[in-house]
Design an enzyme around this catalytic site. Structure first.
Site, PDB file in Angstrom:
ATOM      1  N   HIS A 160       0.819  -1.224   0.000  1.00  0.00           N
ATOM      2  CA  HIS A 160       0.000   0.000   0.000  1.00  0.00           C
ATOM      3  C   HIS A 160       0.848   1.266   0.000  1.00  0.00           C
ATOM      4  O   HIS A 160       0.335   2.350  -0.203  1.00  0.00           O
ATOM      5  CB  HIS A 160      -0.961  -0.015   1.182  1.00  0.00           C
ATOM      6  CG  HIS A 160      -2.027  -1.067   1.049  1.00  0.00           C
ATOM      7  ND1 HIS A 160      -3.271  -0.790   0.555  1.00  0.00           N
ATOM      8  CD2 HIS A 160      -2.001  -2.401   1.281  1.00  0.00           C
ATOM      9  CE1 HIS A 160      -3.993  -1.907   0.518  1.00  0.00           C
ATOM     10  NE2 HIS A 160      -3.237  -2.903   0.957  1.00  0.00           N
ATOM     11  N   ASP A 369       3.258   9.346  -1.178  1.00  0.00           N
ATOM     12  CA  ASP A 369       2.090   8.591  -0.748  1.00  0.00           C
ATOM     13  C   ASP A 369       1.846   7.481  -1.760  1.00  0.00           C
ATOM     14  O   ASP A 369       1.924   7.713  -2.965  1.00  0.00           O
ATOM     15  CB  ASP A 369       0.860   9.527  -0.694  1.00  0.00           C
ATOM     16  CG  ASP A 369      -0.056   9.222   0.483  1.00  0.00           C
ATOM     17  OD1 ASP A 369      -0.151   8.038   0.856  1.00  0.00           O
ATOM     18  OD2 ASP A 369      -0.666  10.159   1.011  1.00  0.00           O
TER      19      ASP A 369
HETATM   20  C1  GDG Z   1      -2.222   3.910   3.236  1.00  0.00           C
HETATM   21  C2  GDG Z   1      -1.194   4.506   2.272  1.00  0.00           C
HETATM   22  C3  GDG Z   1      -2.877   4.365   0.427  1.00  0.00           C
HETATM   23  C4  GDG Z   1      -8.630  10.114   7.687  1.00  0.00           C
HETATM   24  N1  GDG Z   1      -9.003  10.845   8.719  1.00  0.00           N
HETATM   25  C5  GDG Z   1     -10.090  10.273   9.182  1.00  0.00           C
HETATM   26  C6  GDG Z   1     -10.357   9.152   8.390  1.00  0.00           C
HETATM   27  N2  GDG Z   1      -9.447   9.097   7.473  1.00  0.00           N
HETATM   28  C7  GDG Z   1      -9.489   8.094   6.415  1.00  0.00           C
HETATM   29  C8  GDG Z   1      -9.620   8.762   5.079  1.00  0.00           C
HETATM   30  C9  GDG Z   1      -9.064   7.697   4.164  1.00  0.00           C
HETATM   31  C10 GDG Z   1      -8.059   6.989   5.050  1.00  0.00           C
HETATM   32  O1  GDG Z   1      -8.337   7.327   6.404  1.00  0.00           O
HETATM   33  C11 GDG Z   1      -6.656   7.448   4.761  1.00  0.00           C
HETATM   34  O2  GDG Z   1      -6.218   6.858   3.586  1.00  0.00           O
HETATM   35  P1  GDG Z   1      -5.004   7.464   2.759  1.00  0.00           P
HETATM   36  O3  GDG Z   1      -4.908   6.710   1.503  1.00  0.00           O
HETATM   37  O4  GDG Z   1      -5.252   8.918   2.527  1.00  0.00           O
HETATM   38  O5  GDG Z   1      -3.697   7.358   3.673  1.00  0.00           O
HETATM   39  P2  GDG Z   1      -3.017   6.197   4.640  1.00  0.00           P
HETATM   40  O6  GDG Z   1      -3.739   6.064   5.905  1.00  0.00           O
HETATM   41  O7  GDG Z   1      -1.601   6.614   4.795  1.00  0.00           O
HETATM   42  O8  GDG Z   1      -3.144   4.840   3.803  1.00  0.00           O
HETATM   43  C12 GDG Z   1      -1.905   5.295   1.175  1.00  0.00           C
HETATM   44  C13 GDG Z   1      -3.768   3.618   1.414  1.00  0.00           C
HETATM   45  O9  GDG Z   1      -3.019   2.972   2.447  1.00  0.00           O
HETATM   46  C14 GDG Z   1      -4.597   2.549   0.705  1.00  0.00           C
HETATM   47  O10 GDG Z   1      -3.803   1.707  -0.066  1.00  0.00           O
HETATM   48  O11 GDG Z   1      -3.685   5.150  -0.413  1.00  0.00           O
HETATM   49  O12 GDG Z   1      -0.965   5.814   0.250  1.00  0.00           O
HETATM   50  O13 GDG Z   1      -0.272   5.359   2.963  1.00  0.00           O
HETATM   51  O14 GDG Z   1     -10.056   6.795   3.771  1.00  0.00           O
HETATM   52  O15 GDG Z   1     -10.943   9.119   4.845  1.00  0.00           O
HETATM   53  N3  GDG Z   1     -11.375   8.315   8.569  1.00  0.00           N
HETATM   54  C15 GDG Z   1     -12.203   8.611   9.587  1.00  0.00           C
HETATM   55  N4  GDG Z   1     -12.016   9.711  10.409  1.00  0.00           N
HETATM   56  C16 GDG Z   1     -10.977  10.563  10.234  1.00  0.00           C
HETATM   57  O16 GDG Z   1     -10.828  11.560  10.942  1.00  0.00           O
HETATM   58  N5  GDG Z   1     -13.245   7.778   9.794  1.00  0.00           N
END
Ligand code: GDG
Length: 460
Positions: A160, A369
């Protein structure tokens, strides 16, 4: 639907498991849950609990066709494996931050110990026809350990995070011992072509593998595996629907009211140094400095729930951001205007999508990312009649697909400030045009398409 009943169950393995009662945070959790509900299967991983003495017990739970099996970790295993090797060695390395890599043999030993523990448990859980899908950097050597114990099933792996070029990977002491174990999977999935190239380059030049005509890599020992690109998506329809519904909610009314007509810029990130938050705050400050006409006319809401508090670098970035937000507000705030609203809480997804929809600009500027799902969620949440503008880092995997965003180098303060200025004044017809193109991509490549593509390939 993928091959229901034609093979055995799907067995998903990931460090953390989203149990039925918990809200599945993030794309990974909801994608896996949907896959398991569709074809039935097992989800195995860490319970999230740290116990004084590990009893070796597997906690089992059934919910319809899905079974959950989790184990606790001892304090030493947790500290060495999770806080240690996974998050202080691999995470910074995979995010192009060799300066933050903390290498400790004790942590590596813990990482291997926990992977062995996972393998041990899986050997008694996996049945002959099951297909096994291992997720993320916590579990790189797992397939090798399962093979060692005689497991012959199809095993796939999805990374990821980004994968940096070989020149950087070799900075990790004993990198080959770890990296070579990837060849024990049948299929390795990555978010972007750049990540796949990095993997191929590593195997071709560091390991001495060769590329076969059918696209598989062959190691000098004769092991064959495939590395392919599967950009993860979101549940586009569901996010759009939830954003529409959120418009009715009291919290969203309150936010809109508090803005008093000001344009909202929003950022939502786990508090992590890879997300480029200090640079983002600087760029916003630069925008205010160069555009006095925007004072009182914009508001920047940064939601940043803390994560990995056991790792010193995460505690430090938290302090740094508090200082920076305080400093910028001190410089520019007026009695009736606060330029940055910096919030360390997390919010349910249903509310987040409403916040995204209320924002004229989505500001997503990670330094690196793997994909970045927030960028995709922001786009999917917009009102088609009056969509906002996405300002997106070129170094997020999402930039490969969302080419109609305003793409920026997050380290270039001036460029990000400029893009913010453009976003805030972009005419409606251009906003609609860009949004439609991005939404087309998100509708076609949603999370179901991602999961089905990976599983289909793995089953071949
Ligand atoms: C890893 C990789 C890759 C955020 N704040 C809250 C919340 N979130 C949710 C978002 C989103 C998720 O968490 C974050 O996903 P991201 O992709 O932006 O980032 P990572 O956590 O670093 O994820 C990344 C991912 O895995 C999938 O393969 O895209 O590159 O680093 O869904 O909405 N969710 C809630 N409350 C919050 O305050 N419920």
């Amino acid at each position: 639907m993928v091959g229901r009943n034609t093979q055995g169950r799907l067995v998903v393995v990931s460090n953390r498991v989203a149990l039925p009662a918990q809200t599945a945070t993030g794309g990974l959790a909801s994608a896996m849950r949907a896959a398991l509900q569709e074809r039935g299967g097992l989800w195995f991983g860490w319970s999230g609990k740290v116990v004084r003495q590990d009893s070796g017990e597997v906690h089992r739970l059934r919910d319809g066709m899905v079974e959950y099996a989790t184990i606790d970790l001892s304090r030493a295993d947790h500290d060495d494996f999770y806080d240690g090797f996974a998050n202080r060695t691999l995470w910074p390395l995979l995010h192009y931050r060799p300066d933050l890599v903390d290498y400790d043999r004790k942590h590596l030993a813990g990482y291997l110990r926990v992977n062995n523990l996972f393998a041990e448990h899986l050997m008694s859980l996996v049945k002959p026809n099951d297909i096994v899908w291992v997720n993320d950097y916590h579990l790189i050597p797992l397939a090798a350990m399962l093979r060692q114990r005689g497991l012959r099933n199809r095993i796939g792996f999805f990374l990821h995070t980004p994968l940096p070029a070989a020149g950087l990977l070799i900075a990790l002491p004993r990198h080959r011992e770890l990296m070579e174990t990837l060849a024990h999977y049948d299929l390795v999935g990555l978010h972007t072509a750049r990540d796949r190239r990095a993997l191929e380059e590593y195997f071709l030049y560091e390991v001495g593998a060769s590329m076969r005509r059918d696209g598989r890599l062959r190691t000098p020992e004769g092991r064959l595996f495939r590395a392919e690109v599967f950009p993860i998506g979101i549940d586009t329809q569901q996010v759009a629907e939830s954003a529409r519904r959120a418009d009715e909610r009291e919290e969203i009314h309150q936010l809109r009211q508090s803005l008093e007509g000001r344009a909202l810029i929003i950022g939502v990130d786990r508090l992590d140094y890879s997300k480029g938050l200090p640079e983002r705050f600087q760029a916003y400050a630069r925008l205010l400095e160069r555009s006095p006409q925007l004072h009182r006319k914009v508001s920047f809401l940064q939601i940043a729930p803390p994560s990995r508090g056991g790792v010193p670098e995460y505690r430090q970035i938290r302090r740094e951001l508090e200082r920076s937000a305080g400093h910028i507000n001190g410089m520019y705030a007026a009695p009736d205007w606060v330029p940055i609203r910096y919030v360390n809480n997390s919010f349910p997804h249903s509310l987040l999508s409403g916040y995204y929809r209320a924002a004229r600009v989505g500001l997503v500027t990670p330094l690196r990312d793997g994909m970045n799902l927030v960028a995709k969620e922001y786009v999917a949440s917009q009102d088609p009649e009056d969509p906002g503008v996405l300002v997106l880092s070129r170094f997020a995997g999402a930039a490969q697909e969302l080419t109609q965003a305003l793409l920026v180098n997050p380290a270039d303060t001036e460029e990000v400030a400029e893009a913010l200025g453009i976003a805030l004044t972009m005419p409606l017809y251009e906003r609609r045009l860009r949004w439609r193109r991005m939404m087309d991509v998100l509708e076609k490549q949603d999370v179901t398409a991602w999961r089905n593509a990976f599983l289909r390939r793995l089953a071949e």
